[in-house]
Design an enzyme around this catalytic site. Structure first.
Site, PDB file in Angstrom:
ATOM      1  N   LEU A 348       2.869  -9.000  -5.789  1.00 31.55           N
ATOM      2  CA  LEU A 348       2.121  -9.820  -4.847  1.00 31.55           C
ATOM      3  C   LEU A 348       0.748  -9.779  -4.455  1.00 31.55           C
ATOM      4  CD1 LEU A 348       5.326 -10.852  -2.487  1.00 31.55           C
ATOM      5  CD2 LEU A 348       4.297 -12.250  -4.587  1.00 31.55           C
ATOM      6  N   GLY A 349       0.557  -8.489  -4.326  1.00 31.10           N
ATOM      7  CA  GLY A 349      -0.662  -7.870  -3.926  1.00 31.10           C
ATOM      8  C   GLY A 349      -0.493  -6.134  -4.031  1.00 31.10           C
ATOM      9  N   PHE A 353      -2.220   1.289   0.513  1.00 32.10           N
ATOM     10  CA  PHE A 353      -1.133   1.799   0.734  1.00 32.10           C
ATOM     11  C   PHE A 353      -0.214   1.792  -0.266  1.00 32.10           C
ATOM     12  CE2 PHE A 353      -1.479  -2.724   1.633  1.00 32.10           C
ATOM     13  CZ  PHE A 353      -0.386  -3.099   0.949  1.00 32.10           C
ATOM     14  N   LYS A 355       1.780  -0.949  -3.148  1.00 33.77           N
ATOM     15  CA  LYS A 355       1.822  -2.469  -3.771  1.00 33.77           C
ATOM     16  C   LYS A 355       3.025  -2.991  -3.003  1.00 33.77           C
ATOM     17  CE  LYS A 355       0.556  -1.004  -8.469  1.00 33.77           C
ATOM     18  NZ  LYS A 355       0.912  -0.846  -9.812  1.00 33.77           N
ATOM     19  N   VAL A 356       2.862  -4.655  -3.165  1.00 31.16           N
ATOM     20  CA  VAL A 356       3.999  -5.645  -2.493  1.00 31.16           C
ATOM     21  C   VAL A 356       4.542  -6.154  -3.757  1.00 31.16           C
ATOM     22  CG1 VAL A 356       4.439  -7.362  -0.960  1.00 31.16           C
ATOM     23  CG2 VAL A 356       2.586  -5.377  -0.428  1.00 31.16           C
ATOM     24  N   LYS A 371       7.272  -3.915   0.256  1.00 30.46           N
ATOM     25  CA  LYS A 371       6.146  -3.069   0.498  1.00 30.46           C
ATOM     26  C   LYS A 371       6.216  -1.671   0.045  1.00 30.46           C
ATOM     27  CE  LYS A 371       3.864  -2.404   4.144  1.00 30.46           C
ATOM     28  NZ  LYS A 371       2.713  -2.509   5.446  1.00 30.46           N
ATOM     29  N   ASP A 467      -5.618  -4.458  12.630  1.00 31.31           N
ATOM     30  CA  ASP A 467      -6.072  -4.601  11.525  1.00 31.31           C
ATOM     31  C   ASP A 467      -5.771  -6.320  11.078  1.00 31.31           C
ATOM     32  OD1 ASP A 467      -7.063  -4.283   8.820  1.00 31.31           O
ATOM     33  OD2 ASP A 467      -5.478  -3.619   8.097  1.00 31.31           O
TER      34      ASP A 467
END
Length: 654
Positions: A348-349, A353, A355-356, A371, A467
Site C-alpha cells: 500500500l505504501g 519506517f 512498508k505497509v 505496517k 506528524d
C-alpha cells in the site's frame, strides 16, 4: 363423555395453548446429548458427539447462541413481580494463544433466542453498535469477558460483569473465587480448564449474586453482588441460554453442563462427571502413549530442538510485557499468510519506517493494513511497545484503529483497520486518482479536527501526534477522514510540561519553535493542522519547489493574497469554481491563524472545532504591527495581542 374425561381434555387443550409450564422451570443438563431437540442453536454453536456444547471455535469474528428452545415464565402475572431464579453451569474458555482470550461468553435472558442483528467481537453476540439496549430493551446478561474494551469501560481482560440492555456493565469485578475459609483467590478465565458459575437472583431482596469456582462445591461468598430489581427488565416470559463471540483473537467457548431453576436453587455439578474437553485423555491412554513415545526419545528430541530453533527465529516467544497490553497479538505466520507472504502486489505504501501491506485475516473476511518496520528503522522496541500499550487504547471514529501487533526477532509489525481509499495526499496533490468535491474536502477537515480534539483534550492523557499531514489522513470506504500513523506520537499527563525531545516531523508541517525548544506541544500540532487546511483548499503542498518564488511557501503566498483581497485566487483550480466561497474563506483564514509564527496566537483545537461547526465567528485577522523573536512575541501576545474581535498574524518570515 364423563366429567373426568372432559376435565382432562380441557387441561390438555390449555397446555397446548400455553407452552410455558412449571415443568420447564427446572433444567438439569449433564451434557447436552439428550436435549439436542430442546436447544436452539445458531451461529457457530453446536453440540459435539460427547454432549459438549461449543458456542464458538477458533474462527475470527464469529458468534454463537445456545438457548433453551422454550420460553420460561419469569413473572407473577398478578403483581408483575419477577420470580427468583438460580442457575449453575460449567464452562471453559480455550484460547488459541495462551492467556489471550477473545472475547468471552455471557449467561443471557432475552426475549429472543437468536438475538437478530447482534455483533461478534466486543458485543459478545448480544447487541450491536447502533442499538444499545435493543431487542425491546429486555436483555439481561452476566458476562465472563476475556478482552478489555475501553469503549465499554471494561476494568480488565479477565472480569465478570452484570449487563442490563447495554455492553457497559452495571457492575463488574475481576474474576476470582472464595475458598471455605473466605480467602479470595484469582481465577483465570482463559485457563482452558472447567470453571463452575452460579447466578442467583432473589426477588424478595432484589439482589443478584454471582459465584465462581474451579471446583464442584458452591462457595459461600459471592464475588459479585448487586442490588437490582429485574421486574422492569424481564418480560412475563423469557428465553434462557448463552451467547458468545470471538474477534481478531479467538477462543473456543464451551459449556459442559447447565442447570436452571425458577423459585428454587439450581443444582451444582460434579465437574468430573461432565463431558471431557477436547484433548483430555484417559489415564490408560496416556500411559500407552508415553510407552510408545519412549521408543522414539532421540528422534523426538531432535524434532523438538529443530522446532524451538524455528520458533525463536520466527519470534513467536511471548515476553511478559506483551501479555499486559491492550490490543491483540498476532503470530508472525498469521500475518504473513494474511498478506500473501508480504508480496509486492499487496503493498500500500512505504516510508522511512518500512512498508505497509494490505491483508485479509485467515478464516475471516476482515481486511487489515500491516505496517512492517524494517530492521534499519530508528523506531526501537521501546517506542513500539509504547505505541501498542498506550496508543492502541485510543478509540475515536476519526482515528485509524490499531488492532494488534506481532514481533519476529527484531522485526516489528502493527495491524490497523484497512482504509480502502488510501491517504488524502493521493487526492489533492499533482495528478490525483480523482478530484475530491468541495463538500468532501470540508467534511474531511472537520473529521480530522474532531480526532485531534479527542487526542488533545478528551482522552485520559494528552496525545501530541507530531506528524499531521495529508499523507497521514486516511479515507475509509465513505471518504470519512481518519488520522493515522502514531509512530511519532507523545503522551503526557494532562497539565504536565512536555519534555525536550528530538525534532521530528515533516518539513512544511513543523512549527518553527520546535527547532528552538525541541518541545512538542498541542500548539505545534495545531500548526501542522493549519498547513493541512491550506493544502486541502489550495491543492498544494506546504512547500512547492517548482512554484514561482513568491509562491514557494504556501502560507506566505496565502497571506499575501489575503492582504491584497484576492484570497479566492488560491483555491484549487481543479474544482473549476465549484466550491462554497464562505466555507473556503473560513478554512483559509483558520489555516492562517493556525500557521501563526507565535504559538500562543494559535487557537486551541476545541475552538477550531467550534469555528468549523459555525458555533462561533472567526476574529478578524490583522497584520502584526512589528516583528518579534519567538520569546518576545509570546510576551507581546500575553499582554493583549489576542483579543476577542481580532488576532494578529505573524508570518513565518518573522
Amino acid at each position: 363423555m364423563s366429567r373426568k374425561l372432559t376435565f382432562f381434555l380441557l387441561l390438555l387443550l390449555l397446555a397446548s395453548q400455553n407452552h410455558v409450564l412449571a415443568q420447564h422451570d427446572d433444567l438439569f443438563f449433564q451434557g447436552f446429548n439428550r436435549v439436542r431437540n430442546n436447544m436452539s442453536l445458531n451461529g457457530a454453536a453446536k453440540i459435539k458427539k460427547n454432549g459438549l456444547l461449543s458456542l464458538t471455535n477458533d474462527s475470527h469474528s464469529i458468534l454463537g447462541h445456545a438457548f433453551y428452545s422454550h420460553p420460561i415464565k419469569f413473572k407473577n402475572s398478578s403483581n408483575g413481580k419477577a420470580f427468583s431464579f438460580s442457575s449453575a453451569f460449567v464452562f471453559a474458555v480455550v484460547p488459541k494463544y495462551p492467556n489471550l482470550g477473545g472475547h468471552g461468553l455471557a449467561f443471557t435472558l432475552s426475549t429472543s433466542c437468536d438475538l437478530p442483528g447482534a455483533f461478534p467481537r466486543q458485543y459478545l453476540g448480544l447487541l450491536n453498535r447502533t442499538v444499545d439496549g435493543g431487542f425491546s430493551g429486555h436483555i439481561f446478561a452476566v458476562e465472563f469477558d476475556t478482552h478489555r474494551d475501553y469503549d465499554f469501560f471494561d476494568i480488565n481482560d479477565n472480569h465478570v460483569g452484570v449487563n442490563i440492555n447495554s455492553m457497559v456493565s452495571n457492575k463488574s469485578v475481576p474474576a476470582a473465587y472464595f475458598l471455605l475459609d473466605s480467602e479470595k483467590k484469582e481465577l483465570n478465565l482463559t485457563s482452558g480448564k472447567p470453571i463452575q458459575a452460579w447466578v442467583d437472583y432473589d426477588s424478595v431482596k432484589n439482589q443478584l449474586e454471582v459465584r465462581l469456582s474451579p471446583f464442584s462445591t458452591k462457595p459461600i461468598y459471592p464475588i459479585l453482588s448487586i442490588d437490582i430489581d429485574l421486574s422492569k427488565i424481564l418480560n412475563d416470559s423469557m428465553y434462557v441460554g448463552f451467547s458468545s463471540s470471538t474477534g481478531l483473537l479467538t477462543s473456543t467457548h464451551y459449556v459442559l453442563g447447565w442447570s436452571f431453576s425458577v423459585n428454587g436453587e439450581a443444582k451444582s455439578f460434579s465437574i468430573s462427571s461432565l463431558p471431557s474437553l477436547p484433548g483430555t485423555k484417559n489415564l490408560w491412554v496416556l500411559v500407552v502413549c508415553v510407552s510408545v513415545a519412549s521408543t522414539f526419545v532421540i528422534i523426538s528430541g531432535i524434532a523438538t530442538s529443530l522446532y524451538l530453533v524455528r520458533k525463536i527465529k520466527d519470534g513467536d516467544m511471548i515476553e511478559g510485557w506483551e501479555l499486559q497490553v491492550g490490543p491483540n497479538r498476532f503470530s508472525y505466520q498469521e500475518l504473513r499468510k494474511a498478506t500473501g507472504g508480504f508480496r509486492e502486489k499487496e503493498l500500500l505504501g512505504f516510508g522511512g519506517f518500512g512498508k505497509v501491506y494490505k491483508g485479509t485475516l485467515p478464516n475471516s473476511d476482515t481486511p487489515i493494513a500491516v505496517k512492517r518496520f524494517c530492521h534499519e528503522s530508528r523506531q526501537g522496541l521501546r517506542e513500539f511497545s509504547t505505541e501498542i500499550t498506550s496508543i492502541g487504547r485510543l478509540r475515536h471514529k476519526n482515528l485509524v484503529r490499531l488492532l494488534g501487533w506481532s514481533r519476529r526477532g527484531g522485526e516489528l509489525l502493527l495491524v490497523y483497520d484497512y482504509m480502502p481509499n488510501g491517504s488524502l495526499d493521493k487526492y489533492i496533490f499533482e495528478k490525483p486518482k480523482s478530484i475530491l468535491k468541495w463538500e468532501q474536502r470540508f467534511k474531511i477537515v472537520k473529521d480530522v479536527a474532531s480526532g485531534l480534539l479527542y487526542l488533545h483534550e478528551e482522552w485520559e492523557q494528552t496525545v501530541i501526534h507530531r506528524d499531521i499531514k495529508a499523507g497521514n489522513v486516511l479515507l475509509d470506504s465513505e471518504l470519512n477522514g481518519r488520522l493515522g500513523d502514531f509512530g511519532l506520537a507523545k503522551l503526557y499527563e494532562r497539565g504536565s510540561n512536555p519534555i525536550t525531545t528530538k525534532v521530528v516531523g515533516t518539513l512544511g508541517y513543523m512549527a518553527p519553535e520546535l527547532t528552538k525548544t525541541g518541545k512538542p506541544t498541542t500548539s505545534s500540532d495545531v500548526f501542522a493542522f493549519g498547513a493541512l487546511l491550506l493544502e486541502v483548499v489550495c491543492g498544494r503542498r506546504p512547500i512547492e519547489p517548482r512554484a514561482l518564488p513568491e509562491e514557494l511557501i504556501l502560507v506566505d503566498w496565502v497571506w499575501d493574497k489575503w492582504k491584497s483581497g484576492a484570497i479566492l485566487d488560491v483555491v484549487d483550480p481543479r474544482l473549476n469554481g465549484e466550491f462554497d466561497e464562505i466555507e473556503a474563506v473560513l478554512l483559509l483564514k483558520l489555516g492562517l491563524m493556525c500557521s501563526n509564527y507565535v504559538p500562543k496566537a494559535r487557537p486551541l483545537m476545541r475552538k477550531i472545532v467550534r469555528y468549523l461547526e459555525g458555533e462561533v465567528a472567526l476574529p478578524e485577522l490583522i497584520a502584526a504591527p512589528d516583528v518579534y523573536d519567538g520569546e518576545n512575541a509570546d510576551a507581546k501576545t500575553d499582554s493583549g495581542d489576542e483579543c476577542k474581535d481580532h488576532t494578529y498574524f505573524y508570518p513565518l518570515s518573522s
